[in-house]
Design an enzyme around this catalytic site. Structure first.
Site, PDB file in Angstrom:
ATOM      1  N   CYS A   2       0.821  -1.198   0.000  1.00  0.00           N
ATOM      2  CA  CYS A   2       0.000   0.000   0.000  1.00  0.00           C
ATOM      3  C   CYS A   2       0.858   1.252   0.000  1.00  0.00           C
ATOM      4  O   CYS A   2       2.065   1.198   0.215  1.00  0.00           O
ATOM      5  CB  CYS A   2      -0.878  -0.008   1.244  1.00  0.00           C
ATOM      6  SG  CYS A   2      -1.723  -1.577   1.472  1.00  0.00           S
ATOM      7  N   ARG A  27       1.968   1.496  -5.951  1.00  0.00           N
ATOM      8  CA  ARG A  27       2.177   0.551  -4.841  1.00  0.00           C
ATOM      9  C   ARG A  27       0.932  -0.284  -4.571  1.00  0.00           C
ATOM     10  O   ARG A  27       0.997  -1.266  -3.845  1.00  0.00           O
ATOM     11  CB  ARG A  27       2.565   1.298  -3.560  1.00  0.00           C
ATOM     12  CG  ARG A  27       3.863   2.072  -3.656  1.00  0.00           C
ATOM     13  CD  ARG A  27       4.120   2.838  -2.373  1.00  0.00           C
ATOM     14  NE  ARG A  27       4.257   1.930  -1.262  1.00  0.00           N
ATOM     15  CZ  ARG A  27       5.419   1.363  -0.905  1.00  0.00           C
ATOM     16  NH1 ARG A  27       6.483   1.600  -1.613  1.00  0.00           N
ATOM     17  NH2 ARG A  27       5.480   0.550   0.113  1.00  0.00           N
ATOM     18  N   TRP A  74      -3.386  -2.205  -1.551  1.00  0.00           N
ATOM     19  CA  TRP A  74      -3.241  -3.438  -2.314  1.00  0.00           C
ATOM     20  C   TRP A  74      -3.582  -4.540  -1.329  1.00  0.00           C
ATOM     21  O   TRP A  74      -2.822  -4.869  -0.422  1.00  0.00           O
ATOM     22  CB  TRP A  74      -1.800  -3.592  -2.818  1.00  0.00           C
ATOM     23  CG  TRP A  74      -1.634  -4.705  -3.786  1.00  0.00           C
ATOM     24  CD1 TRP A  74      -2.205  -4.819  -5.025  1.00  0.00           C
ATOM     25  CD2 TRP A  74      -0.845  -5.896  -3.605  1.00  0.00           C
ATOM     26  NE1 TRP A  74      -1.794  -5.995  -5.618  1.00  0.00           N
ATOM     27  CE2 TRP A  74      -0.978  -6.669  -4.782  1.00  0.00           C
ATOM     28  CE3 TRP A  74      -0.039  -6.374  -2.597  1.00  0.00           C
ATOM     29  CZ2 TRP A  74      -0.341  -7.891  -4.954  1.00  0.00           C
ATOM     30  CZ3 TRP A  74       0.601  -7.600  -2.766  1.00  0.00           C
ATOM     31  CH2 TRP A  74       0.447  -8.343  -3.923  1.00  0.00           C
ATOM     32  N   ASN A  98       0.471  -0.041   6.117  1.00  0.00           N
ATOM     33  CA  ASN A  98       1.060  -0.830   5.028  1.00  0.00           C
ATOM     34  C   ASN A  98       1.834  -1.967   5.673  1.00  0.00           C
ATOM     35  O   ASN A  98       2.645  -1.733   6.570  1.00  0.00           O
ATOM     36  CB  ASN A  98       2.010   0.029   4.199  1.00  0.00           C
ATOM     37  CG  ASN A  98       2.818  -0.830   3.228  1.00  0.00           C
ATOM     38  OD1 ASN A  98       2.375  -1.898   2.831  1.00  0.00           O
ATOM     39  ND2 ASN A  98       4.032  -0.394   2.916  1.00  0.00           N
ATOM     40  N   GLY A  99       1.562  -3.194   5.266  1.00  0.00           N
ATOM     41  CA  GLY A  99       2.261  -4.346   5.868  1.00  0.00           C
ATOM     42  C   GLY A  99       1.250  -5.399   6.288  1.00  0.00           C
ATOM     43  O   GLY A  99       0.107  -5.406   5.809  1.00  0.00           O
ATOM     44  N   GLU A 479      13.908 -12.469 -19.026  1.00  0.00           N
ATOM     45  CA  GLU A 479      13.432 -11.111 -18.747  1.00  0.00           C
ATOM     46  C   GLU A 479      12.446 -10.641 -19.814  1.00  0.00           C
ATOM     47  O   GLU A 479      11.408 -10.041 -19.495  1.00  0.00           O
ATOM     48  CB  GLU A 479      14.624 -10.143 -18.652  1.00  0.00           C
ATOM     49  CG  GLU A 479      14.272  -8.689 -18.392  1.00  0.00           C
ATOM     50  CD  GLU A 479      13.456  -8.436 -17.127  1.00  0.00           C
ATOM     51  OE1 GLU A 479      12.878  -7.340 -17.027  1.00  0.00           O
ATOM     52  OE2 GLU A 479      13.322  -9.369 -16.290  1.00  0.00           O
ATOM     53  N   LYS A 483       8.591  -9.496 -18.988  1.00  0.00           N
ATOM     54  CA  LYS A 483       8.036  -8.178 -19.352  1.00  0.00           C
ATOM     55  C   LYS A 483       6.714  -8.340 -20.096  1.00  0.00           C
ATOM     56  O   LYS A 483       5.728  -7.683 -19.812  1.00  0.00           O
ATOM     57  CB  LYS A 483       9.035  -7.374 -20.206  1.00  0.00           C
ATOM     58  CG  LYS A 483      10.234  -6.861 -19.402  1.00  0.00           C
ATOM     59  CD  LYS A 483       9.959  -5.664 -18.546  1.00  0.00           C
ATOM     60  CE  LYS A 483       9.686  -5.957 -17.089  1.00  0.00           C
ATOM     61  NZ  LYS A 483      10.688  -6.506 -16.244  1.00  0.00           N
ATOM     62  N   GLU A 486       3.972  -9.630 -17.716  1.00  0.00           N
ATOM     63  CA  GLU A 486       3.553  -8.652 -16.701  1.00  0.00           C
ATOM     64  C   GLU A 486       2.542  -7.634 -17.225  1.00  0.00           C
ATOM     65  O   GLU A 486       1.577  -7.299 -16.555  1.00  0.00           O
ATOM     66  CB  GLU A 486       4.764  -7.853 -16.216  1.00  0.00           C
ATOM     67  CG  GLU A 486       5.654  -8.544 -15.225  1.00  0.00           C
ATOM     68  CD  GLU A 486       6.694  -7.553 -14.690  1.00  0.00           C
ATOM     69  OE1 GLU A 486       6.433  -6.965 -13.639  1.00  0.00           O
ATOM     70  OE2 GLU A 486       7.718  -7.364 -15.370  1.00  0.00           O
ATOM     71  N   HIS A 502      14.437 -30.434 -25.402  1.00  0.00           N
ATOM     72  CA  HIS A 502      14.106 -31.346 -24.292  1.00  0.00           C
ATOM     73  C   HIS A 502      12.687 -31.104 -23.790  1.00  0.00           C
ATOM     74  O   HIS A 502      12.333 -31.530 -22.691  1.00  0.00           O
ATOM     75  CB  HIS A 502      15.111 -31.154 -23.147  1.00  0.00           C
ATOM     76  CG  HIS A 502      16.531 -31.389 -23.572  1.00  0.00           C
ATOM     77  ND1 HIS A 502      17.028 -32.628 -23.864  1.00  0.00           N
ATOM     78  CD2 HIS A 502      17.538 -30.510 -23.792  1.00  0.00           C
ATOM     79  CE1 HIS A 502      18.306 -32.515 -24.233  1.00  0.00           C
ATOM     80  NE2 HIS A 502      18.632 -31.248 -24.196  1.00  0.00           N
ATOM     81  N   LYS A 601       4.557  -2.599  -7.231  1.00  0.00           N
ATOM     82  CA  LYS A 601       5.949  -2.234  -7.510  1.00  0.00           C
ATOM     83  C   LYS A 601       6.924  -2.847  -6.513  1.00  0.00           C
ATOM     84  O   LYS A 601       8.004  -3.310  -6.880  1.00  0.00           O
ATOM     85  CB  LYS A 601       6.094  -0.716  -7.509  1.00  0.00           C
ATOM     86  CG  LYS A 601       7.464  -0.220  -7.906  1.00  0.00           C
ATOM     87  CD  LYS A 601       7.787  -0.607  -9.343  1.00  0.00           C
ATOM     88  CE  LYS A 601       9.194  -0.304  -9.783  1.00  0.00           C
ATOM     89  NZ  LYS A 601       9.559  -0.916 -11.039  1.00  0.00           N
TER      90      LYS A 601
HETATM   91  C1  AGP Z   1       9.598  -6.630 -12.450  1.00  0.00           C
HETATM   92  O1  AGP Z   1       9.162  -5.916 -13.528  1.00  0.00           O
HETATM   93  C2  AGP Z   1       8.641  -6.747 -11.351  1.00  0.00           C
HETATM   94  N1  AGP Z   1       8.184  -5.513 -10.900  1.00  0.00           N
HETATM   95  C3  AGP Z   1       9.089  -7.651 -10.215  1.00  0.00           C
HETATM   96  O2  AGP Z   1       9.386  -8.909 -10.739  1.00  0.00           O
HETATM   97  C4  AGP Z   1      10.303  -7.143  -9.433  1.00  0.00           C
HETATM   98  O3  AGP Z   1      11.448  -7.250 -10.198  1.00  0.00           O
HETATM   99  C5  AGP Z   1      10.463  -7.974  -8.157  1.00  0.00           C
HETATM  100  O4  AGP Z   1       9.306  -7.823  -7.389  1.00  0.00           O
HETATM  101  C6  AGP Z   1      11.694  -7.544  -7.369  1.00  0.00           C
HETATM  102  O5  AGP Z   1      11.566  -6.235  -6.953  1.00  0.00           O
HETATM  103  P1  AGP Z   1      12.841  -5.451  -6.374  1.00  0.00           P
HETATM  104  O6  AGP Z   1      13.857  -5.343  -7.463  1.00  0.00           O
HETATM  105  O7  AGP Z   1      12.305  -4.110  -5.969  1.00  0.00           O
HETATM  106  O8  AGP Z   1      13.337  -6.239  -5.200  1.00  0.00           O
END
Ligand code: AGP
Length: 606
Positions: A2, A27, A74, A98-99, A479, A483, A486, A502, A601
């Protein structure tokens, strides 16, 4: 995860809080709310869904309070509804959090047995009940929160308002980030810098288990036993604009184009071209004692760590192990004081990576972190930090943080290679020269993004994608797939090309686009074999190739060329077209590129 923001000052603060929440929406964005002191009592306004709903509520109610706390959510405990949105008020006490309160079930049962009635499904509401009991017992707002927190277990960043104390916010943190913004005649609280960067640059980063009493004329910081702590503000050099879109349609696109600058800032003043040395911000490693490097990270940062293994083993000849934070922390890992643990994290707040850091420290390892947020928890708990200078990364899908992590890993590998003697001065010179030339080459690739558009249009309706790479580009295949997953919600898989036969080769037919990372260099012939195997099964091949490779064009459906550079630096170029492809496909499909569904994020819970 959050977002929290708070204000105490002379101005009516509803709009100030709303603006701060907008800058924190990355967030979490399933519901939002704020509590504003009107007279001596707090008035609660909450809404389900995006902030626009809360904005509508504010324009209807026109609150005038000059002390307030706000929250964008969130959900972790309790569905994303208005009743579960924050703030939660009980008696005289309003709380945003938050938490996760881990012992919430036990506390709730105890409070209910004492006659308390709960109105939400959240863990957070517990705190309001506990603080209100303390207030009823005659304690001041500060002492009431200190008393309540002695009962709470888990992760929390909280802000509390108590009716009858209109001039102050009580803020506290443990295992979740919280910052105080120091203004003149007004002060702020926030989960993250961008929320208040347009109001002040002077930030106090609350440490673990600290509480602050925030008034318009000053802030008091203390530990959770009430003992005063002296915390000096840090001046943040980012400017507010850096947190704005800069004219791009999405933060992600802006951040993709910021990468050359971000890499330049990350390598700046950490290289001595004269001695071919690199520096990691004053952190020294006793190379004689070093037995192994262990990288730990999550998500995109984990992919950077996989590239780090190639760089450190290749340039420094030091054994490297790479692990996922969520696995490492529970594996009773074999680490000791002759290991260097390197955590990689953009936010510096990812719970699994943080827990892995603490586990390794507990076992005696020294910890170096590669992190993008100054003052974040991971940074503070590390023995040394190599900060990436990507600036604030707002788009949930990480881009510029990733390439700055790769640049930082090149610096680390050179640092270790020079000290182990595996990298001589001349080779280091060559590598450093090529690294310094890279941002310009990255710009070239980004300026020719239009060629990616055509490919994105052709495959935007695909159901699946496969990404293949070899050696140092295998993590880039992972990666690229991440992307696309996501932000476009298309199922995509990254795979080491040599592994294709394989299993995943069974997926290939005329409907499957296969992105193959095939720059010149070691393994080129092998990857061409894989490419022909895909073509033989009608797969649609999109190749990322080196400029000047005139053969590959005739073997594939589409080719995107990047400058021909040495293998160690290829990932910083080959990833760029993959970021742009994912972005364009998502934009064509109309998904919420900056705030993709179900994601956040920084993942500060397990
Ligand atoms: C990547 O695009 C994502 N947002 C997610 O996989 C992110 O890399 C992961 O949560 C790690 O976050 P950090 O680098 O802030 O630790």
């Amino acid at each position: 995860m959050c977002g929290i923001v708070g204000y105490v000052g002379p101005d009516p603060c509803a709009e100030i809080l709303l603006d701060g929440l907008r800058r924190l929406e990355y967030r979490g964005y399933d519901s939002a709310g704020m509590a504003l002191i009107e007279g001596t009592e707090s008035k609660i306004l909450r809404s389900q869904g995006k902030l626009t709903n809360l904005a509508r509520l504010l324009s209807e109610h026109r609150p005038t309070g000059t002390t307030g706390i706000g929250h964008t959510r969130w959900a972790t405990h309790g569905r994303p509804t208005e009743i579960n949105a924050h703030p939660h008020k009980y008696g005289k006490v309003s709380v945003v959090h938050n938490g996760i309160i881990e012992n919430h079930a036990m506390l709730r049962a105890e409070l209910e047995s004492n006659g308390h009635k709960f109105s939400s499904e959240t863990d957070t509401e517990i705190v309001a009940h506990l603080v209100d009991d303390e207030v009823k017992a005659g304690r001041s707002p500060k002492d009431a929160v200190l008393g309540a927190l002695r009962r709470v277990e888990g992760a929390y960043a909280i802000c509390v308002l108590v009716d009858g104390a209109p001039d102050q916010i009580i803020a506290a943190r443990h295992d979740a980030p919280l910052i105080l913004g120091i203004g003149s005649g007004e002060n702020f609280v926030a989960s993250d810098v961008p929320a208040i960067l347009n109001r002040t640059r002077d930030m106090v980063f609350l440490e673990e288990k600290e509480l602050a009493v925030v008034r318009a004329d000053g802030v008091e910081v203390m530990d959770l036993d009430g003992k005063p702590v002296d915390r000096k503000p840090q001046r943040i050099l980012w400017d507010a604009m850096m947190a704005e879109k800069g004219g791009h349609k999405h933060f992600m696109l802006k951040e993709i184009h910021e990468q050359p600058r971000a890499v330049t800032d990350t390598i700046r003043d950490r290289i001595s071209a004269k001695t071919a040395e690199t520096f990691i911000d004053g952190f020294e490693i006793e190379i004689e004692k070093l037995r192994r490097v262990v990288f730990v990270a999550c998500g995109t940062s984990y992919h950077a760590a996989l590239v780090g293994k190639f760089l450190v083993e290749g340039l420094a000849r030091v054994p490297v192990e790479v692990d996922l934070g969520s696995e490492f922390r529970y594996r009773d890992p074999l680490v000791s004081d002759s290991d260097l643990l390197v955590t990689i994290s953009q936010s510096g707040e990812t719970a699994d990576t943080l827990a892995a850091l603490r586990e390794a420290k507990r076992k005696g390892a020294r910890v170096l972190s590669i992190c993008n947020v100054v003052g974040s928890t991971i940074a503070r708990e590390s023995d040394g930090v190599l900060y990436t200078h990507a600036g604030p990364e707002i788009g949930v899908a990480s881009t510029k943080a990733f390439t700055t992590q790769l640049a930082a890993l090149v610096l680390l590998a050179i640092y270790l290679g020079r000290r182990t003697g595996a990298l001589d001065q001349e080779s280091a010179h060559e590598l450093i020269k090529d690294l310094l030339a890279l941002p310009e080459q990255m710009k070239e690739v980004l300026d020719r993004g239009a060629s990616v558009d055509v490919i994105a249009r052709r495959y935007a309706t695909a159901r699946d994608f496969l990404y293949l790479g070899r050696g140092i580009n295998y993590p880039i295949a992972l990666e690229g797939a991440l992307k696309l997953k996501e932000i476009s919600y298309i199922h995509a898989e990254g795979y080491p090309a040599g592994e294709m036969k394989h299993g995943p080769i069974a997926l290939i037919d005329e409907n499957l686009p296969v992105v193959i990372i095939a720059p010149r260099g070691s393994g080129y012939e092998k990857i061409i074999n894989n490419l022909t195997e895909v073509r033989a099964r009608e797969g649609k091949v999109i190749a990322i190739a080196s400029r000047g490779d005139n053969e590959i064009g005739s073997m594939v459906d589409d080719v995107i060329q990047v400058p021909d550079v040495r293998p160690e630096l290829q990932p910083l170029l080959t990833v760029l077209p993959l970021q742009m492809l994912a972005y364009r496909v998502a934009d064509i499909r109309g998904t919420d590129v900056d705030q993709p569904r179900n994601l956040a994020k920084s993942v500060t819970v397990e």
